[in-house]
Design an enzyme around this catalytic site. Structure first.
Site, PDB file in Angstrom:
ATOM      1  N   GLY A  41       1.837 -21.975   4.743  1.00 23.39           N
ATOM      2  CA  GLY A  41       0.498 -21.497   5.058  1.00 23.39           C
ATOM      3  C   GLY A  41      -0.035 -20.473   4.073  1.00 23.39           C
ATOM      4  O   GLY A  41       0.419 -20.376   2.920  1.00 23.39           O
ATOM      5  N   ILE A  42      -1.008 -19.702   4.515  1.00 24.58           N
ATOM      6  CA  ILE A  42      -1.635 -18.689   3.674  1.00 24.58           C
ATOM      7  C   ILE A  42      -0.615 -17.641   3.238  1.00 24.58           C
ATOM      8  O   ILE A  42      -0.564 -17.226   2.076  1.00 24.58           O
ATOM      9  CB  ILE A  42      -2.805 -18.015   4.414  1.00 24.58           C
ATOM     10  CG1 ILE A  42      -3.933 -19.021   4.665  1.00 24.58           C
ATOM     11  CG2 ILE A  42      -3.319 -16.811   3.626  1.00 24.58           C
ATOM     12  CD1 ILE A  42      -4.537 -19.603   3.403  1.00 24.58           C
ATOM     13  N   GLY A 182      -9.280  -2.219   3.919  1.00 23.44           N
ATOM     14  CA  GLY A 182      -8.129  -2.583   4.732  1.00 23.44           C
ATOM     15  C   GLY A 182      -6.973  -2.960   3.822  1.00 23.44           C
ATOM     16  O   GLY A 182      -7.026  -2.756   2.600  1.00 23.44           O
ATOM     17  N   ALA A 183      -5.913  -3.523   4.387  1.00 22.57           N
ATOM     18  CA  ALA A 183      -4.714  -3.821   3.612  1.00 22.57           C
ATOM     19  C   ALA A 183      -5.005  -4.738   2.422  1.00 22.57           C
ATOM     20  O   ALA A 183      -4.560  -4.487   1.296  1.00 22.57           O
ATOM     21  CB  ALA A 183      -3.652  -4.441   4.516  1.00 22.57           C
ATOM     22  N   GLU A 203     -16.103   1.340   1.552  1.00 28.36           N
ATOM     23  CA  GLU A 203     -15.627   1.189   2.934  1.00 28.36           C
ATOM     24  C   GLU A 203     -16.730   1.599   3.902  1.00 28.36           C
ATOM     25  O   GLU A 203     -17.275   2.703   3.793  1.00 28.36           O
ATOM     26  CB  GLU A 203     -14.371   2.038   3.156  1.00 28.36           C
ATOM     27  CG  GLU A 203     -13.895   2.127   4.592  1.00 28.36           C
ATOM     28  CD  GLU A 203     -13.652   0.779   5.229  1.00 28.36           C
ATOM     29  OE1 GLU A 203     -14.224   0.537   6.309  1.00 28.36           O
ATOM     30  OE2 GLU A 203     -12.894  -0.034   4.654  1.00 28.36           O
ATOM     31  N   GLY A 270     -12.382  -8.617   6.115  1.00 21.52           N
ATOM     32  CA  GLY A 270     -11.798  -9.113   7.349  1.00 21.52           C
ATOM     33  C   GLY A 270     -11.592 -10.611   7.355  1.00 21.52           C
ATOM     34  O   GLY A 270     -11.795 -11.295   6.343  1.00 21.52           O
ATOM     35  N   ALA A 319       1.845 -11.456   9.594  1.00 20.91           N
ATOM     36  CA  ALA A 319       2.758 -12.598   9.535  1.00 20.91           C
ATOM     37  C   ALA A 319       3.959 -12.406  10.449  1.00 20.91           C
ATOM     38  O   ALA A 319       4.411 -13.351  11.113  1.00 20.91           O
ATOM     39  CB  ALA A 319       3.225 -12.812   8.089  1.00 20.91           C
ATOM     40  N   HIS A 444      23.043  10.469   3.093  1.00 25.91           N
ATOM     41  CA  HIS A 444      22.504  11.328   2.038  1.00 25.91           C
ATOM     42  C   HIS A 444      23.104  10.917   0.692  1.00 25.91           C
ATOM     43  O   HIS A 444      24.299  10.637   0.617  1.00 25.91           O
ATOM     44  CB  HIS A 444      22.875  12.788   2.321  1.00 25.91           C
ATOM     45  CG  HIS A 444      22.523  13.729   1.198  1.00 25.91           C
ATOM     46  ND1 HIS A 444      21.236  14.192   1.012  1.00 25.91           N
ATOM     47  CD2 HIS A 444      23.281  14.280   0.212  1.00 25.91           C
ATOM     48  CE1 HIS A 444      21.222  14.993  -0.042  1.00 25.91           C
ATOM     49  NE2 HIS A 444      22.441  15.066  -0.550  1.00 25.91           N
TER      50      HIS A 444
END
Length: 465
Positions: A41-42, A182-183, A203, A270, A319, A444
Site C-alpha cells: 500500500g501507500i 503535520g508529520a 500552518e 491532511g 500504519a 548507562h
C-alpha cells in the site's frame, strides 16, 4: 466463472490489510487479499518507508557537514538527488516484494485488481484477466486514504506537489513552500531544507506540529528556525498562481495578505479516506462520516461480517495502528477474544530533524480532562550519551496523574526519540505507575536514561539536572 470461496477477503494490501490477511491465515482461515496497485500500500511504497529512506540520506549529509565537530575531515560534500531517490525507491521495492513472499509462506491468495463488494459476503474483482467472483463470510475493508486537495491548491506534479510527487521529485527545489506542518509536511520540509532548499512552512493553526504538546511544538519551531526554515503560523495559503517555473503564493496572516514567489510547493493538508469505488453504495447500513467508515471498538461496521481498519476507519492515521487493528480483527474472526485498540496508547512519530514522538495526553489535554498533574522534564544537554553523539538539543516530558501516579502522557523531541517512545508505550499498556518507572534500572550510558530522569523530575527527584 465459478466463484472462489474464502473464509476472509481483505480489500487492500497496505499495513492494515496485508497484516490482517497473514494473521488470519496463521489462524487457519482461507484468505484472499485484493490489491489494485502495490503490495504494501501507500505506507511501504509511497509513505512511511521511502520517506524514511530519504530522511536517512539527509541525516547522513547533515552529519558529513558536521564532520569537523567530530574531529573528522570530509571534503567536497555533496549529493546526487537522483541517486538519493533511487535508493529510496529501491528500499520500497524490496519491502513490497517481501510481502509477496510472506503471502506465499502463509498461503494467502493475492489477487491484483479492483474489488467491489456487491453484497454482504460477495466481492467482485476486475483483473487483467477478467472478472473474478469471490465469496467469504467475512470481509475486511483496508482501502486506506489519499492526500486531501484544497480548491486552487491542487497538485500538478510539476511545480505543485503532493507527497507522491515529493518522493520522486522532478527537480530539486531552490525555494520551497510547504503547506501544512503535520508529520508529512514537516518531514518533507526537513528533508529538502537539509539539502539546501530555502524552505517556508505555512500552518493554519497557532503552532507547528499542532497535535503535539505545546512545549514540544515551541522547541521544534526554535530548532527549525535555527536550521533556516521560515515558519508562518496562523497563516493560510489563499491561492497559487502558476507561471512557468514559478509559483506565486498569496498568503494571509494576521489579517494581511502578501504574495511570495517559490519554484516548488508541497501541499500536505491532511488526508481523506478511500471510501469510493468498491461498493459501499451497495451496503447502506455502513455509515461514512467525513470520508471515514464508522466502526465500533472492534472495527465492526453496520453490516455483520464486514470490518474496516486503518486510515479508512479514522484517526489516528498511523500504519502501526492499522496493523494492530488487522491482527485484532483477524483474531476476532477466528473466534478469539482480542483486546480492543486503545488510541491513547498509540504513539505518534515524526522523523524530522530533530525527531518528535509522543503518546497519551498532552499536559493541556490532561488538565482539560480534569486531572491534577505532575509534570517532569529532562533536557538532552544533561545526558552523557546525547553529548557524546553530538546531539545535545532535545527534551523529554512526562505527564502523571498526581493522585494515582498513572502515566498520562509522554512527549519527546531530539535524536532517536522515535525509538525511545516505545518504553513509555509499554508502561502505559501495563498500566505502570511512577513507582515502577522510578524503580526500573536504565542502562548507562544511553539516551533512555533521560526517560528515567523525566519521571524522577515529575516528583522532584531528578539527579542530573
Amino acid at each position: 466463472m465459478m466463484a472462489q470461496n474464502f473464509d476472509l477477503v481483505v480489500i487492500g494490501a497496505g499495513p492494515g490489510g496485508y497484516v490482517a490477511a497473514i494473521r488470519a491465515a496463521q489462524l487457519g482461515l482461507k484468505v484472499a487479499c485484493v490489491e489494485r496497485e502495490n503490495l504494501g500500500g501507500i505506507c511501504l511504497n509511497w509513505g512511511c518507508i521511502p520517506t524514511k529512506a530519504l530522511l536517512r540520506s539527509a541525516e547522513v549529509f547533515h552529519l558529513m557537514e558536521r564532520a569537523k565537530d567530530f574531529g573528522l575531515t570530509a571534503d567536497k560534500i555533496g549529493y546526487d538527488i537522483d541517486a538519493v531517490v533511487k535508493r529510496s525507491r529501491g528500499v520500497a521495492k524490496q519491502l513490497s516484494g517481501g510481502i509477496g513472499h510472506l503471502f506465499k509462506k502463509n498461503k494467502v491468495t493475492p489477487i491484483m485488481g479492483d474489488a467491489t463488494i456487491t453484497a454482504p459476503g460477495k466481492v467482485s474483482v476486475k483483473t487483467d484477466k477478467g472478472v473474478e467472483e469471490l465469496t467469504a463470510k467475512n470481509i475486511v475493508i483496508a482501502t486506506g486514504a489519499r492526500a486531501r486537495e484544497l480548491p486552487g491548491l491542487e497538485p500538478d506534479g510539476k511545480r505543485v506537489w503532493n507527497y507522491r510527487h515529493a518522493l520522486v521529485p522532478p527537480h530539486m527545489p531552490k525555494k520551497l513552500l510547504v503547506i501544512g506542518s503535520g508529520a508529512i509536511g514537516i518531514e518533507f520540509a526537513s528533508f529538502f531544507n537539509t539539502l539546501g532548499a530555502d524552505t517556508t512552512v505555512v500552518e493554519v493553526m497557532d503552532r507547528v506540529l499542532p497535535v503535539e504538546d505545546a512545549e514540544i511544538s515551541a522547541f521544534a519551531k526554535k530548532a527549525f528556525t535555527k536550521q533556516g526554515m521560515k515558519i508562518m503560523e496562523k497563516a493560510t495559503v489563499k491561492s497559487l498562481d502558476r507561471k512557468g517555473d514559478k509559483v506565486i503564493a498569496t498568503i494571509e496572516a494576521g489579517g494581511k495578505s502578501e504574495q511570495m514567489e517559490f519554484d516548488t510547493v508541497i501541499s500536505a493538508v491532511g488526508i481523506v479516506g478511500n471510501v469510493e469505488g468498491f461498493g459501499l453504495e451497495n451496503l447502506p447500513a455502513i455509515k461514512v462520516d467525513r470520508t471515514h467508515i464508522v466502526t465500533d471498538e472492534y472495527c465492526r461496521t453496520g453490516v455483520d461480517g464486514i470490518y474496516a481498519i486503518g486510515d479508512v476507519a479514522g484517526a489516528p492515521w498511523l500504519a502501526h495502528k492499522a496493523s494492530h487493528e488487522g491482527v485484532m480483527v483477524a483474531e476476532l474472526i477466528a473466534g478469539g477474544h482480542p483486546h480492543p485498540i486503545k488510541p491513547n496508547s498509540i504513539a505518534g512519530c515524526t522523523y524530522c530533524q530533530p525527531q518528535v514522538a509522543s503518546v497519551g495526553y498532552t499536559e493541556a489535554k490532561a488538565k482539560e480532562l480534569g486531572h491534577e498533574v505532575k509534570v517532569g522534564r529532562f533536557p538532552f544537554i544533561g545526558n552523557g550519551k546525547a553529548i557524546a553523539l553530538g546531539e545535545p538539543e532535545g527534551m523529554i516530558k512526562t505527564v502523571f496523574d498526581a493522585k494515582t501516579g498513572e502515566l498520562l502522557g509522554a512527549h519527546m523531541i531530539g535524536a532517536e526519540v522515535t525509538e525511545l517512545i516505545q518504553g513509555y508505550i509499554v508502561g502505559r499498556t501495563l498500566e505502570t505507575t511512577e513507582a515502577e518507572l522510578m524503580e526500573t534500572v536504565f542502562p548507562h550510558p544511553t539516551l533512555s536514561e533521560m526517560m528515567h530522569e523525566a519521571v524522577l523530575d515529575a516528583y522532584g527527584r531528578a539527579i542530573h539536572f
